[in-house]
Design an enzyme around this catalytic site. Structure first.
Site, PDB file in Angstrom:
ATOM      1  N   LYS A  19       1.194  -1.162  -0.285  1.00  0.00           N
ATOM      2  CA  LYS A  19      -0.101   0.314  -0.178  1.00  0.00           C
ATOM      3  C   LYS A  19       1.244   0.887   0.192  1.00  0.00           C
ATOM      4  O   LYS A  19       1.680   1.290   0.629  1.00  0.00           O
ATOM      5  CB  LYS A  19      -1.133   0.682   1.183  1.00  0.00           C
TER       6      LYS A  19
ATOM      7  N   SER B 210      -9.859   1.749   2.971  1.00  0.00           N
ATOM      8  CA  SER B 210      -9.006   2.583   2.439  1.00  0.00           C
ATOM      9  C   SER B 210      -7.741   1.491   1.445  1.00  0.00           C
ATOM     10  O   SER B 210      -7.504   1.887   0.290  1.00  0.00           O
ATOM     11  CB  SER B 210      -8.244   3.432   3.028  1.00  0.00           C
TER      12      SER B 210
ATOM     13  N   SER C 253      -9.149  -0.645   7.375  1.00  0.00           N
ATOM     14  CA  SER C 253      -8.839  -0.631   5.866  1.00  0.00           C
ATOM     15  C   SER C 253      -8.849  -2.107   5.137  1.00  0.00           C
ATOM     16  O   SER C 253      -8.079  -2.081   4.149  1.00  0.00           O
ATOM     17  CB  SER C 253      -7.920  -0.337   6.071  1.00  0.00           C
TER      18      SER C 253
HETATM   19  N1  GLN Z   1     -13.264   3.696   6.985  1.00  0.00           N
HETATM   20  C1  GLN Z   1     -12.225   3.900   7.541  1.00  0.00           C
HETATM   21  C2  GLN Z   1     -11.713   5.390   7.331  1.00  0.00           C
HETATM   22  O1  GLN Z   1     -12.562   6.059   6.735  1.00  0.00           O
HETATM   23  C3  GLN Z   1     -11.073   3.306   8.396  1.00  0.00           C
HETATM   24  C4  GLN Z   1     -10.104   3.619   7.132  1.00  0.00           C
HETATM   25  C5  GLN Z   1      -8.589   2.758   7.739  1.00  0.00           C
HETATM   26  O2  GLN Z   1      -9.136   1.450   8.412  1.00  0.00           O
HETATM   27  N2  GLN Z   1      -7.518   3.491   7.349  1.00  0.00           N
HETATM   28  O3  GLN Z   1     -11.421   6.183   8.412  1.00  0.00           O
END
Ligand code: GLN
Length: 626
Positions: A224, A299, A323
């Site tokens: 990532k 994400s 994420s």
């Molecule tokens: N979807 C969650 C957020 O937008 C989690 C994101 C993540 O785990 N990095 O914060």
């Protein structure tokens, strides 16, 4: 409590964000929409709850008073700022830059352009690895066949000379081009490193010849784009870091290389890991290989999509609220969030430091297990990483689960849950019971508060962590007149709408006057959520089984309300708040779209979690993919 236009302007000044005045009314309504969902926290009874000690108990308030800044050295540039063992939120000097200069009118620095990468090219059909009977593409046959094999088989083949690390790098890069690159492809991979990966491959081969044992010998891996790599850009999906190349490798990257893995490229993500769909990337959305009209989740959607499309067997993502698990569920693969502290965060660009962990994607449970075993371990460069008993994530698929108690938390199976998701979960629980496990209904009463708590704490920490991206040291962009103009144009034009919203929200809940009502309360409720897990594991329950997400992958562009998007993490954010390990694995499909089942274990008990996951994978067999 409601936020007014003047509050928004004030908070923007504290956060050093230059707002376009035209955006203010929309921001007021979006932020009030989000804050309305936080009101529920005001009604929670807090019997003798102390602040969660894994949070930030001595956090300083955000006020209009300057304190000396914390100096970053190059090597700790991305680390959360800490003093005396606590994360620091620097107070802001609002007297320095006068923030009344707006970015050039009519110029949205964030839209339209995307960076061409080395991986553009014609986009032949890729196949869905989870569907049988697909036609092979040009990129099949040796050495491509190894990309479709389990990591263990690849390592064996490399060690006994049936295939070389160089062949594997080559094959993975060809599949990036044919399946995962931009334009008409999945847009899952942002950059590749053919030269560096080829050099790594040679080095691995030399070690193979010398007989050096390497647990990931010759395994290509994608990472990532918020994990620092010396040879590839680390953009975090953001304009503000576009083209940034880290002067150091993250600890997880060093560990992967030592173990014989080869980093072939970096994957697309929601900007600064904020999002649940990978639509918030400045490089454009990633698409789900199972159905390219749909999102891969986020994400870490780029890593999930690439693994699901068969580009590599494994990839790294990051977890703050789901994420890794949520995109794994949407793409039909395995995604693991380790215990907080299990894996070093050194070199992971900080989002919400008390929640962030590097996570692992794999096509199969054992593949993810091998990578986690390599990257786990205490790291002197990350003060929150801990000494823990070594991991044993690999287990026999036919092992008996007799003596294992699996909790089924009622709050994760609400009446409103899609009955088809419930039915697939029931099938999994039934198979686990057939393998000897005892299934027990349990309760985690504060579950419903996780999203309001998360969306106070995560933006609060993010607003502090992202303060370092001042557009001077990072993402240098010469706009406007002189330093001040450059500064403001960069900070406002450099962040996309979701990141801007979060910085404003986080700064607001930390600011004097709102801190107790929001931030402190959220910390206290976080402690209650943590205690829910501790209590249930103390009653002899070993792991919990839940759905990973309330829905399957939704169409690109379908979710525009920020809070609706936040609800994607309703079943995953709890584990981040409590610091416990959790993972998602495929348990079936609805209308052809993958559904994930989640296992959650007690802190540092990844061993039991993987044991159950391995057995469940075996017990479901092909049913997990249909
Ligand atoms: N979807 C969650 C957020 O937008 C989690 C994101 C993540 O785990 N990095 O914060």
């Amino acid at each position: 409590m409601t936020i007014s236009a003047s509050d928004v302007r004030h908070v923007a000044v504290l956060a050093r964000l230059a707002l376009n005045e035209e955006r203010v009314p929309a921001l007021v309504s979006e932020l009030n929409g989000i804050l309305a969902h936080m009101e529920v926290l005001q009604r929670v009874a807090l019997p003798d709850v102390m602040d969660n000690d894994r949070g930030m108990p001595s956090l300083s308030l955000r006020e209009d008073v300057a304190v000396p800044g914390v100096v970053d050295t190059e090597r700790t540039a991305f680390a959360p700022m800490m003093r005396d063992g606590f994360f620091l939120v620097p107070q802001l000097d609002t007297h320095k830059p006068q923030l009344d200069v707006l970015p050039p009118k009519g110029k949205d620095l964030h839209r339209g352009r995307r960076t061409p990468t080395a991986v553009e090219g014609p986009q032949p059909q890729w196949k869905d690895p989870n569907r049988s009977g697909t036609t092979p593409t040009a990129a099949e046959g040796p050495p491509f066949v190894w990309l479709d094999r389990d990591v263990g088989a690849v390592v064996d083949a490399v060690n006994d000379g049936r295939c070389t690390p160089g062949d594997l790098v080559h094959a993975a890069l060809a599949r990036v081009t044919s399946r995962a690159a931009g334009r008409d492809g999945l847009n899952a991979v942002l950059s590749v490193d053919p030269v560096g990966a080829a050099r790594d491959a040679e080095a691995v081969q030399a070690r193979v010849v010398r007989g050096t044992p390497m647990p990931l010998a010759g395994v290509p891996i994608l990472v990532k784009d918020n994990i620092a790599t010396r040879r590839l850009p680390t953009s975090c999906g953001s304009r503000i870091l576009e083209g940034y190349i880290s002067p150091f490798d993250a600890t997880v990257i060093r560990r992967l290389r030592d173990a014989g893995a080869m980093v072939v490229g970096k994957t697309n993500m929601d900007e600064f890991a904020m999002g649940s769909s990978t639509e918030n990337s400045v490089f454009g959305p990633t698409r789900n290989p199972v159905d390219p009209t749909r999102v891969p989740g986020g994400s870490s959607g780029g890593s999930a999509a690439a693994v699901a499309a068969g580009v590599t067997a494994v990839a790294l993502g990051s977890e703050t609220g789901g994420s890794v698990r949520q995109p794994a569920a949407f793409c039909g693969i395995v995604g693991v969030k380790p215990t907080y502290g299990r894996v070093s965060r050194f070199g992971l660009v900080a989002f919400a430091s008390s929640l962030d962990q590097v996570g692992v994607f794999g096509r199969r449970v054992n593949d993810a297990a091998r990578v986690l075993e390599v990257i786990a371990g205490v790291d002197p460069l990350d003060a929150t990483s801990v000494h823990a008993p070594p991991l044993t994530c690999r287990h026999a698929p036919d092992a008996s689960l007799s003596g294992v108690v699996i909790g089924r938390p009622v709050e994760y199976f609400p009446g409103s849950l899609d009955p088809r998701i419930r039915a697939l979960c029931d099938v999994s629980l039934e198979r686990l019971r057939a393998r000897g496990a005892e299934i027990r209904d349990v309760s985690l009463p504060h579950t419903a508060l996780a999203i309001p708590v998360y969306y106070i704490l995560a933006p609060a920490e993010a607003s502090s962590n992202l303060a370092r991206f001042d557009g001077v040291r990072y993402g240098l962009r010469l706009e406007g007149n002189g330093l001040q103009g450059m500064y403001e144009a960069t900070r406002s034009g450099g962040f996309g709408p979701e990141v801007t919203r979060r910085i404003l929200l986080g700064t607001y809940v930390l600011s004097a006057g709102y801190y107790d009502a929001y931030y402190r309360r959220a910390q206290a409720v976080r402690a209650l959520i943590t205690q829910d897990f501790e209590r249930v594991f103390a009653t002899g329950v070993h792991v919990l089984f839940t759905p990973t997400t309330p829905t399957t992958a939704f169409p690109v562009g379908a979710v525009s309300d920020p809070y609706e998007m936040y609800l994607s993490d309703i079943f995953t954010a709890t584990a981040n708040l409590a610091g416990v390990p959790a993972m998602s694995q495929p348990i079936g499909r609805i209308d052809g779209l993958p559904v994930g089942g989640q296992l959650i274990a007690a802190r540092f008990d990844e061993t039991t979690m993987f044991r159950v996951a391995t057995v469940l994978e075996d017990a479901l067999g092909q049913d997990a993919h249909r």
